[in-house]
Design a protein around this motif. Structure first.
Motif, PDB file in Angstrom:
ATOM      1  N   CYS A  41      38.806  22.801  42.779  1.00 57.41           N
ATOM      2  CA  CYS A  41      37.454  23.302  42.544  1.00 57.41           C
ATOM      3  C   CYS A  41      36.840  22.818  41.225  1.00 57.41           C
ATOM      4  CB  CYS A  41      37.443  24.826  42.533  1.00 57.41           C
ATOM      5  SG  CYS A  41      38.032  25.553  44.070  1.00 57.41           S
ATOM      6  N   SER A  73      27.530  32.913  39.919  1.00 55.17           N
ATOM      7  CA  SER A  73      27.270  34.239  40.474  1.00 55.17           C
ATOM      8  C   SER A  73      26.478  35.053  39.445  1.00 55.17           C
ATOM      9  CB  SER A  73      28.595  34.952  40.758  1.00 55.17           C
ATOM     10  OG  SER A  73      29.306  35.152  39.551  1.00 55.17           O
ATOM     11  N   ASN A  97      43.670  37.062  35.762  1.00 54.70           N
ATOM     12  CA  ASN A  97      43.035  37.795  36.861  1.00 54.70           C
ATOM     13  C   ASN A  97      41.520  37.612  36.748  1.00 54.70           C
ATOM     14  OD1 ASN A  97      41.975  39.516  38.701  1.00 54.70           O
ATOM     15  ND2 ASN A  97      42.762  41.382  37.756  1.00 54.70           N
ATOM     16  N   ARG A  99      39.075  38.569  38.208  1.00 50.42           N
ATOM     17  CA  ARG A  99      38.210  39.728  38.406  1.00 50.42           C
ATOM     18  C   ARG A  99      38.283  40.745  37.275  1.00 50.42           C
ATOM     19  NH1 ARG A  99      35.858  38.809  43.053  1.00 50.42           N
ATOM     20  NH2 ARG A  99      36.955  37.299  44.325  1.00 50.42           N
ATOM     21  N   ARG A 104      32.748  40.607  40.161  1.00 54.10           N
ATOM     22  CA  ARG A 104      32.182  39.972  41.353  1.00 54.10           C
ATOM     23  C   ARG A 104      32.025  38.480  41.185  1.00 54.10           C
ATOM     24  NH1 ARG A 104      28.182  44.165  44.072  1.00 54.10           N
ATOM     25  NH2 ARG A 104      29.479  46.004  43.754  1.00 54.10           N
ATOM     26  N   THR A 105      32.940  37.860  40.462  1.00 53.53           N
ATOM     27  CA  THR A 105      32.855  36.410  40.318  1.00 53.53           C
ATOM     28  C   THR A 105      33.005  35.728  41.677  1.00 53.53           C
ATOM     29  OG1 THR A 105      33.835  34.459  39.302  1.00 53.53           O
ATOM     30  CG2 THR A 105      35.337  36.249  39.830  1.00 53.53           C
ATOM     31  N   ARG A 106      32.415  34.546  41.802  1.00 50.30           N
ATOM     32  CA  ARG A 106      32.572  33.761  43.018  1.00 50.30           C
ATOM     33  C   ARG A 106      33.856  32.949  42.991  1.00 50.30           C
ATOM     34  NH1 ARG A 106      29.669  29.712  44.208  1.00 50.30           N
ATOM     35  NH2 ARG A 106      28.320  29.577  42.410  1.00 50.30           N
ATOM     36  N   MET A 107      34.553  32.934  41.872  1.00 53.57           N
ATOM     37  CA  MET A 107      35.786  32.144  41.780  1.00 53.57           C
ATOM     38  C   MET A 107      36.885  32.869  42.544  1.00 53.57           C
ATOM     39  SD  MET A 107      37.700  30.555  38.524  1.00 53.57           S
ATOM     40  CE  MET A 107      39.393  30.939  38.155  1.00 53.57           C
ATOM     41  N   SER A 108      37.269  32.336  43.711  1.00 57.16           N
ATOM     42  CA  SER A 108      38.304  33.015  44.482  1.00 57.16           C
ATOM     43  C   SER A 108      39.650  32.385  44.149  1.00 57.16           C
ATOM     44  CB  SER A 108      38.013  32.966  45.976  1.00 57.16           C
ATOM     45  OG  SER A 108      37.924  31.650  46.411  1.00 57.16           O
ATOM     46  N   PHE A 109      40.264  32.953  43.164  1.00 60.85           N
ATOM     47  CA  PHE A 109      41.565  32.491  42.682  1.00 60.85           C
ATOM     48  C   PHE A 109      42.362  33.739  42.327  1.00 60.85           C
ATOM     49  CE2 PHE A 109      44.374  31.122  39.192  1.00 60.85           C
ATOM     50  CZ  PHE A 109      45.044  30.102  39.852  1.00 60.85           C
ATOM     51  N   PRO A 110      43.584  33.837  42.857  1.00 64.17           N
ATOM     52  CA  PRO A 110      44.326  35.094  42.678  1.00 64.17           C
ATOM     53  C   PRO A 110      44.782  35.333  41.249  1.00 64.17           C
ATOM     54  CG  PRO A 110      45.671  33.450  43.823  1.00 64.17           C
ATOM     55  CD  PRO A 110      44.284  32.879  43.712  1.00 64.17           C
TER      56      PRO A 110
END
Ligand code: HEC
Length: 146
Positions: A41, A73, A97, A99, A104-110
């Motif tokens: 990304c 976002s 983390n 979040r 509500r970040t758009r970064m979808s990373f665990p």
């Protein structure tokens, strides 16, 4: 509106209290391997461009969500507006983390659980915020410019 700013300040104050900044302990060579988790990304280095996420050159000292040509976002924009700035300490919290700082970040990373992995990664990212000559791919771009 959710108050983010005081939380960030507390987190930064806590980590700044330790004797050695997180990134100073990291190994950028090991960090390059960890960065493979981010590279689908994000781009870094000469010619890096925004992809799914913004490029990460010069990230140190940068206000969150401050690239005008990237669509962040609203959560990330708000975090920047309420004082979030990327430093070793804030990057460490965010990468652990995403979040935690921006719900509500758009970064979808665990997130990266290992502290050592995060330190190495941050040391690697720091290369792209320092003198451009130390960027790992600087040599290549010099020769291609000839
Ligand atoms: C699945 C895609 C994806 C992955 C994997 C990913 N990111 Fe992101 N990243 C994003 C997106 C999308 C944003 C913008 C988030 C927003 O606007 O809420 C972002 C934002 C960021 C920001 C804030 C940038 C700014 O200009 O404020 C940083 C720092 C960051 N990512 C670091 C990382 C690191 C380090 C990794 C690897 C550990 C990583 N990201 C993995 C998609 C990703």
């Amino acid at each position: 509106m959710r108050q983010i700013c005081p939380l960030i300040l507390i987190a930064v104050a806590l980590s700044a209290g330790s004797a050695v900044p997180a990134a100073d302990l990291g190994d950028p060579t090991a960090g390059k391997k960890i960065y493979r988790r981010c590279s689908p990304c994000h781009q870094v280095g000469v010619g890096a461009r925004h992809r799914v996420g913004p490029h990460l050159n010069g990230i140190f000292g940068r206000k969150a969500a401050s690239h005008k040509d990237f669509k962040y976002s609203r959560a990330m924009i708000r975090a920047g507006d309420t004082g979030l700035e990327w430093q070793a300490e804030t990057l460490d919290i965010f990468v652990k983390n995403p979040r935690s700082l921006t719900r509500r970040t758009r970064m979808s990373f665990p997130g990266l659980r290992s502290k050592k992995d995060r330190q190495d990664l941050i040391a690697y990212l720091r290369l792209f915020s320092e003198d451009p000559a130390v960027r790992p791919d600087a040599e290549q771009s010099v020769s291609s410019a000839e």
